[in-house]
Scaffold this motif. Structure first.
Motif, short mmCIF file in Angstrom:
data_model
loop_
_atom_site.label_atom_id
_atom_site.label_comp_id
_atom_site.label_asym_id
_atom_site.label_seq_id
_atom_site.Cartn_x
_atom_site.Cartn_y
_atom_site.Cartn_z
N ALA A 70 -50.82 16.01 36.19
CA ALA A 70 -50.01 14.99 35.52
C ALA A 70 -50.53 14.71 34.12
CB ALA A 70 -50.00 13.71 36.35
N ARG A 71 -51.86 14.62 33.97
CA ARG A 71 -52.43 14.38 32.64
C ARG A 71 -52.14 15.54 31.70
NH1 ARG A 71 -56.80 12.49 35.75
NH2 ARG A 71 -57.91 14.47 35.45
N ARG A 72 -52.26 16.75 32.21
CA ARG A 72 -52.07 17.93 31.37
C ARG A 72 -50.61 18.08 30.95
NH1 ARG A 72 -49.74 20.94 29.06
NH2 ARG A 72 -49.96 23.20 28.77
N THR A 73 -49.68 17.91 31.88
CA THR A 73 -48.27 18.22 31.59
C THR A 73 -47.52 17.03 31.01
OG1 THR A 73 -47.55 17.61 33.83
CG2 THR A 73 -48.22 19.91 33.46
N GLN A 74 -47.91 15.81 31.40
CA GLN A 74 -47.17 14.60 31.01
C GLN A 74 -45.67 14.80 31.21
OE1 GLN A 74 -48.51 12.78 27.26
NE2 GLN A 74 -50.27 14.19 27.29
N ALA A 75 -45.33 15.39 32.35
CA ALA A 75 -43.94 15.80 32.59
C ALA A 75 -43.01 14.60 32.69
CB ALA A 75 -43.87 16.62 33.87
N ARG A 76 -41.89 14.68 31.96
CA ARG A 76 -40.83 13.69 32.07
C ARG A 76 -39.81 14.09 33.12
NH1 ARG A 76 -39.50 12.71 25.65
NH2 ARG A 76 -41.60 12.04 25.02
N THR A 77 -39.61 15.40 33.25
CA THR A 77 -38.70 15.92 34.27
C THR A 77 -39.48 16.85 35.19
OG1 THR A 77 -36.75 15.82 32.84
CG2 THR A 77 -36.65 17.33 34.70
N LEU A 78 -39.41 16.57 36.48
CA LEU A 78 -40.00 17.46 37.48
C LEU A 78 -38.86 18.19 38.18
CD1 LEU A 78 -42.38 18.55 39.14
CD2 LEU A 78 -42.09 16.59 40.67
N ARG A 104 -37.24 11.86 35.68
CA ARG A 104 -36.16 12.56 36.38
C ARG A 104 -36.74 13.59 37.33
NH1 ARG A 104 -31.93 15.45 32.44
NH2 ARG A 104 -33.92 16.27 31.68
N PHE A 105 -36.15 13.69 38.52
CA PHE A 105 -36.53 14.69 39.51
C PHE A 105 -35.30 15.52 39.83
CE2 PHE A 105 -37.16 15.75 44.17
CZ PHE A 105 -38.02 16.82 43.93
N VAL A 106 -35.42 16.85 39.72
CA VAL A 106 -34.29 17.76 39.93
C VAL A 106 -34.66 18.76 41.03
CG1 VAL A 106 -32.68 19.38 38.85
CG2 VAL A 106 -33.69 17.52 37.49
N PRO A 107 -34.35 18.45 42.30
CA PRO A 107 -34.58 19.42 43.36
C PRO A 107 -33.41 20.39 43.48
CG PRO A 107 -33.81 17.36 44.31
CD PRO A 107 -33.84 17.17 42.81
N LEU A 108 -33.71 21.67 43.65
CA LEU A 108 -32.69 22.70 43.81
C LEU A 108 -32.95 23.44 45.11
CD1 LEU A 108 -31.28 25.13 41.15
CD2 LEU A 108 -32.14 26.06 43.29
N ASP A 109 -31.92 23.58 45.93
CA ASP A 109 -32.08 24.26 47.22
C ASP A 109 -30.72 24.75 47.69
OD1 ASP A 109 -34.47 24.39 49.40
OD2 ASP A 109 -32.56 24.28 50.44
N ARG A 151 -40.78 19.44 30.67
CA ARG A 151 -40.35 19.74 32.03
C ARG A 151 -41.47 20.47 32.77
NH1 ARG A 151 -35.12 23.28 31.19
NH2 ARG A 151 -36.65 24.27 29.84
N LEU A 152 -41.67 20.11 34.02
CA LEU A 152 -42.56 20.85 34.91
C LEU A 152 -41.70 21.43 36.02
CD1 LEU A 152 -45.37 21.77 35.80
CD2 LEU A 152 -45.59 19.61 37.05
N ILE A 153 -41.66 22.76 36.10
CA ILE A 153 -40.89 23.44 37.14
C ILE A 153 -41.86 23.83 38.25
CG2 ILE A 153 -39.44 25.42 37.69
CD1 ILE A 153 -38.54 25.44 34.77
#
Length: 323
Positions: A70-78, A104-109, A151-153
């Motif tokens: 979390a510290r490294r990426t500072q992701a706004r969208t997961l 924002r959280f974007v799950p894809l399945d 974004r963190l994918i």
């Protein structure tokens, strides 16, 4: 509450892929057929089996490293590809939520029912986070992922191991092309280890993994008006040392023919002929880093559990030659 659930594509690409793979030198069903409603339930049961160590090892790593990620990426969208129940992803969400960055959280399945249930649970648990669920395929539908800074994918569970090397290269190249400078790709990777442990993970004592694999036949019979008879196949997962993957197949017990009416196919099986349902590749760090470089990615961080069974890797896009 989940802001939106988007459904993409349709069945045509899956039918076309099934038509091709069933006529390959080694007959194969696309692994997507494993994940209907019943298959998704069985998979969640598999993740709780004592033999199936993968999610526990991955969780061990994420509990120890999620705050650093979390510290490294500072992701706004997961973004989570192949989200399922998103159990281990919650460790990332907790860390990003505590850091105050995730919006924002974007799950894809591919499984709409499992996705909706998971999205609703996460929306309730993280009221500050907008949940945008996407029903789609992680190989075909990456182009619809929302844009935005940081974004963190996440592609967890070593699901990437279900792709053959060529498909893995295409997938990683596609992701590399999508990543901006501040984006990252977080991968779960099961590592090469003792063969007995590997095979036990896919042939548990309760037979849940066999039921999960056989359910693909049930799904194809229902969706494609096929005539697979479970009694004509035995379950046979085995380690392939040349390719360093588990070959998860059903082997014909006798010569027979299967009709797949929706595709206009008549499939002749010889006695003992395999029908592959899935592979599960296992990884070595040095080889995987070469794969990543070939796709335009760089492994920035690599963490493993205490036993050395599993790894979580953070990858970033390599600067282009002209950049």
């Amino acid at each position: 509450m989940a802001r939106a659930v988007t459904e993409l594509g349709g069945r045509a690409p899956l039918y076309e892929a099934t038509f091709r793979s069933l006529q390959a030198e080694v007959k194969e069903l696309p692994a997507v057929w494993l994940y209907d409603e019943r298959g998704s339930e069985l998979y969640e049961e598999i993740t709780r089996l004592p033999e199936y160590y993968l999610p526990r090892r991955e969780a061990e790593i994420l509990r120890a490293r999620a705050a650093a990620i979390a510290r490294r990426t500072q992701a706004r969208t997961l973004v989570e590809l192949g989200a399922g129940a998103s159990k281990n992803t919650r460790l990332l969400l907790d860390a990003l939520d505590s850091a105050g960055t995730v919006e924002r959280f974007v799950p894809l399945d591919v499984s709409e029912r499992a996705l909706r249930a998971s999205a609703q649970e996460i929306a309730a648990a993280y009221p500050r986070v907008v949940v945008q669920a996407v029903v789609g395929d992680f190989e075909r539908d990456l182009g619809v992922l929302p844009e935005g800074a940081r974004r963190l994918i996440a592609f967890l569970g070593s699901t990437i191991g279900n792709l053959y090397a060529e498909r893995r290269a295409r997938f990683l190249t596609t992701v590399a092309d999508l990543l901006a400078e501040d984006d990252g790709l977080l991968l779960g990777l099961d590592l090469v280890k003792d063969v007995a442990r590997l095979e036990a993970a896919y042939d548990d004592s309760r037979g849940v993994t066999e039921a999960f694999t056989r359910n693909a036949l049930t799904a194809v019979n229902r969706e494609l008006d096929a005539t697979f008879d479970q009694r004509d196949f035995v379950y046979e997962p085995r380690w392939d040392p040349e390719h360093e993957w588990i070959d998860i197949s059903l082997r014909a017990t006798r010569a027979h023919t299967v009709a797949i009416r929706q595709l206009g196919l008549e499939l002749a099986f010889g006695a003992h002929e395999p029908l592959r349902v899935e592979i599960s590749s296992k990884f070595r760090r040095d080889r995987f880093e070469l794969e990543a470089v070939g796709a335009g990615l760089r492994v920035e961080s690599w963490w493993s559990d205490d036993a050395g069974d599993f790894a979580v890797a953070l990858l970033v896009a390599q600067p282009s030659a002209g950049g």
